[in-house]
Every structure is written in structure tokens, then in C-alpha cells.
Design a protein around this motif. Structure first.
Motif, short mmCIF file in Angstrom:
data_model
loop_
_atom_site.label_atom_id
_atom_site.label_comp_id
_atom_site.label_asym_id
_atom_site.label_seq_id
_atom_site.Cartn_x
_atom_site.Cartn_y
_atom_site.Cartn_z
N ARG A 1 -0.74 4.96 -2.09
CA ARG A 1 -0.72 5.57 -3.42
C ARG A 1 -2.12 6.00 -3.85
N VAL A 2 -3.09 5.11 -3.61
CA VAL A 2 -4.48 5.40 -4.01
C VAL A 2 -5.01 6.61 -3.26
N PHE A 3 -4.84 6.62 -1.95
CA PHE A 3 -5.45 7.69 -1.16
C PHE A 3 -4.63 8.98 -1.21
N ARG A 4 -3.38 8.89 -1.58
CA ARG A 4 -2.62 10.12 -1.82
C ARG A 4 -3.29 10.94 -2.90
N GLU A 5 -3.77 10.27 -3.96
CA GLU A 5 -4.45 10.97 -5.04
C GLU A 5 -5.82 11.47 -4.59
N ILE A 6 -6.56 10.64 -3.88
CA ILE A 6 -7.91 11.02 -3.44
C ILE A 6 -7.87 12.24 -2.54
N PHE A 7 -6.91 12.27 -1.61
CA PHE A 7 -6.80 13.38 -0.67
C PHE A 7 -5.87 14.49 -1.17
N ASP A 8 -5.26 14.28 -2.34
CA ASP A 8 -4.36 15.28 -2.90
C ASP A 8 -3.30 15.71 -1.88
N PHE A 9 -2.66 14.72 -1.30
CA PHE A 9 -1.68 15.00 -0.24
C PHE A 9 -0.46 15.76 -0.75
N GLY A 10 -0.09 15.58 -2.01
CA GLY A 10 1.05 16.30 -2.54
C GLY A 10 2.37 15.65 -2.18
N SER A 11 3.44 16.36 -2.48
CA SER A 11 4.79 15.80 -2.34
C SER A 11 5.22 15.60 -0.91
N GLU A 12 4.51 16.24 0.05
CA GLU A 12 4.92 16.07 1.45
C GLU A 12 4.59 14.68 1.99
N PHE A 13 3.77 13.94 1.25
CA PHE A 13 3.41 12.58 1.67
C PHE A 13 3.97 11.58 0.67
N GLU A 14 4.94 10.80 1.10
CA GLU A 14 5.54 9.78 0.24
C GLU A 14 4.88 8.43 0.51
N PRO A 15 4.30 7.80 -0.51
CA PRO A 15 3.63 6.50 -0.32
C PRO A 15 4.64 5.35 -0.30
N ASN A 16 5.45 5.33 0.74
CA ASN A 16 6.50 4.30 0.83
C ASN A 16 6.44 3.51 2.14
N GLY A 17 5.40 3.75 2.95
CA GLY A 17 5.25 3.01 4.20
C GLY A 17 6.18 3.43 5.31
N SER A 18 6.90 4.54 5.12
CA SER A 18 7.94 4.91 6.08
C SER A 18 7.40 5.38 7.43
N ASP A 19 6.11 5.69 7.52
CA ASP A 19 5.54 6.04 8.83
C ASP A 19 5.48 4.83 9.75
N PHE A 20 5.52 3.64 9.17
CA PHE A 20 5.50 2.41 9.95
C PHE A 20 6.94 1.95 10.20
N ASP A 21 7.13 1.24 11.29
CA ASP A 21 8.48 0.76 11.62
C ASP A 21 8.86 -0.46 10.80
N HIS A 22 7.87 -1.26 10.40
CA HIS A 22 8.17 -2.48 9.65
C HIS A 22 7.01 -2.83 8.74
N LEU A 23 7.34 -3.21 7.51
CA LEU A 23 6.34 -3.68 6.54
C LEU A 23 6.53 -5.18 6.36
N PHE A 24 5.51 -5.95 6.69
CA PHE A 24 5.60 -7.41 6.64
C PHE A 24 5.30 -7.93 5.25
N GLU A 25 6.11 -8.89 4.82
CA GLU A 25 5.86 -9.60 3.58
C GLU A 25 5.07 -10.88 3.87
N CYS A 26 4.32 -11.35 2.87
CA CYS A 26 3.58 -12.59 3.03
C CYS A 26 4.55 -13.75 3.33
N GLY A 27 4.25 -14.52 4.34
CA GLY A 27 5.09 -15.64 4.72
C GLY A 27 6.20 -15.29 5.69
#
Length: 287
Positions: free
Chosen positions: A101-127
Motif C-alpha cells: 500500500r505504501v509503495f503503491r502511492e510512492i511509485f504511483d502504480f495505479g489501479s493495475e497494481f492491487e496491494p493484496n499480496g496476490s503475487d505471492f502464493d501464500h501470506l504467513f500469519e504470525c504463529g
């Protein structure tokens, strides 16, 4: 069960990558891999990643995971390249969404970049716990250097700690990137240093003082007694004052802008345009 760890050092970025598996088992994880990038020539190199791929093939290993301790700001991740070569899933801490989310604004990525982690296969939670073959891995959230840093604890005796802590004569990571926090980093180091004293800590970087070679591993006992920034007896206020003053004197890493843009997308290079060319952005007066 014996954990087998093979380190790989990239001298251009002072980065350690690792292949980890249980002795006698094929299943393995690759931790913090590197894709080379020559800034002056604007060229990508797969040399560092190919060394890992050669080791995997030579030992007939099966890659289950490409593990990222955080979004690296000083080297490009080799995870996507190695996934294409060897298979496996790319995993990172769920805090990646905040960093995106932070770097989307810095780089002005626009709507083509969704800050949802979907480029990764898995997002780990603490524990969260997962397996590499028979090895049980526990995810520790260790923010401070960035909001998304995690450490991976294999069993009870081996931890891959990313940039959270360095060799005792080097100290700790910077906290001045967007979302960084000296207070959070101090708390994260104390969490790591509450592990068993003989727990081996494998580092993502080493920047050795003159006279010694790079070292990839230390342990909790040595850190608690000797780390120049976070040894026992150094309190939060002292650490914050030191870290904030030190960070004010640091310049951005040489590969900061290309690294962030690639690593936010799990190591994927920018998409080629109709002429087969790729482009990166360098924002001015935005950091």
C-alpha cells in the motif's frame, strides 16, 4: 531431526541465501534468494540463483517453498525465477499488504497494481506453522526494519531472521524505510533473543568490519552477550536514540528502487511492452 543448511553468499549485495531440508529427505525450502542486477548496465543476472538451482538438482531435492523474510530493499529476489526453474510456492509475511500500500502511492502504480499480496502464493500469519518435509516451521512476526519482516523457526534450534539482527559486531538493521520503527525492531530482537541460548540464527546479510570474512550464522547466547546494539542491558530508550541517530546518516541502498519494484511482486520483473522492453520507475522527492 537434523536440519541441513547450505548457505550461498552473493558478494555484490552481501546477501546470504539458504537451502534448508531435513537430512535424508528431498523436500526443501529456499530462503531469501538473489537475482543479480547491474545498475550501471541495467541488466539482470541469474548467476547467483543458478548456483542454488544447480545445488538443488545435484542433490535431487524437491522445492516446496521459496521463503522471503521481507521485501528486500538492497537486492532483487530470485524467488520467481527459481519457482519457474524448480517449482514450489513463494511465501512471505502477511504484512506485505501494508508495504505494498505504501509503495503503491510512492511509485504511483495505479489501479493495475492491487496491494493484496496476490503475487505471492501464500501470506504467513504470525504463529502459523507449516512443513518442509518432516520439519515443522513456525512463523515469527518481527517488524521494525519493515512492517512485514518475519523470521522462520525450524524446529526449536534454527531460525532464519532476515535483516532483524546482524552479527554481534555489526548490530541491527536500519529502521528508516517507510513503515519502519526502531521501537518495534527492539521488541522484535528481544523476542528472538528469548529463544533458547543455543538456537542458531542465520542472517540475511553480513557487513563485516575490516579483517574478517562474512559469517552467516551466530546464536542467541552470543548475541545476548556481545551484540553492540541489542545485547542484554541495553534498554529501549538507548536503542531508539542510537538507531534513529545512525539511520539519519545512511543513504538509500544502491538497488533500492529496482529491488522494491520487483520484490513487491514476489520477484517478478516488470511486464514487457509491445516491443519486448521492460521499464522501472525512479520517483523524485518521494522518499
Amino acid at each position: 531431526m537434523e536440519v541441513r543448511i547450505e548457505p550461498f553468499f552473493d558478494p555484490a549485495t552481501s546477501t546470504f541465501s539458504y537451502v534448508v531440508n531435513a537430512k535424508g529427505y528431498r523436500e526443501c525450502a529456499i530462503v531469501d534468494s538473489v537475482l543479480g542486477f547491474e545498475l550501471r548496465a541495467l541488466r539482470v543476472s541469474t548467476e547467483a540463483a543458478d548456483k542454488i538451482a544447480s545445488y538443488i538438482r545435484e542433490h535431487d531435492l524437491l522445492v516446496q517453498w521459496h521463503l522471503e523474510t521481507h521485501v528486500h530493499a538492497d537486492h532483487l529476489s530470485g524467488a520467481d525465477y527459481l519457482k519457474q526453474e524448480l517449482g514450489g510456492q513463494i511465501g512471505i509475511g502477511s504484512g506485505i499488504v501494508e508495504v505494498q500500500r505504501v509503495f503503491r502511492e510512492i511509485f504511483d502504480f495505479g489501479s493495475e497494481f492491487e496491494p493484496n499480496g496476490s503475487d505471492f502464493d501464500h501470506l504467513f500469519e504470525c504463529g502459523e506453522k507449516f512443513n518442509v518435509g518432516p520439519l515443522v516451521v513456525t512463523v515469527m512476526h518481527v517488524p521494525g526494519h519493515t512492517p512485514a519482516d518475519v523470521a522462520f523457526l525450524f524446529g526449536e534450534s534454527v531460525a532464519f531472521v532476515g535483516d532483524t539482527i546482524f552479527m554481534p559486531d555489526v548490530g541491527s538493521a536500519r529502521c528508516d524505510f517507510p513503515g519502519g520503527s526502531a521501537e518495534n525492531l527492539y521488541k522484535s530482537t528481544r523476542r528472538i533473543l528469548k529463544l533458547g541460548e543455543e538456537t542458531r540464527l542465520f542472517l540475511c546479510h553480513d557487513y563485516p568490519p575490516d579483517g574478517r570474512e562474512p559469517i552467516c550464522m551466530t546464536n542467541v547466547r552470543h548475541q545476548r552477550h556481545a551484540n553492540i546494539h541489542v545485547r542484554d542491558g541495553i534498554n529501549l530508550a538507548t536503542f531508539k536514540d542510537m538507531r534513529n541517530r545512525r539511520d539519519q546518516s545512511l543513504s538509500l541502498p544502491g538497488l533500492f528502487f529496482p529491488s522494491i519494484q520487483v520484490n513487491l511482486r514476489a520477484g517478478k520483473l516488470p511486464v514487457q511492452n509491445s516491443r519486448g522492453r521492460r521499464f522501472m520507475q525512479f520517483p523524485i522527492d518521494s522518499i
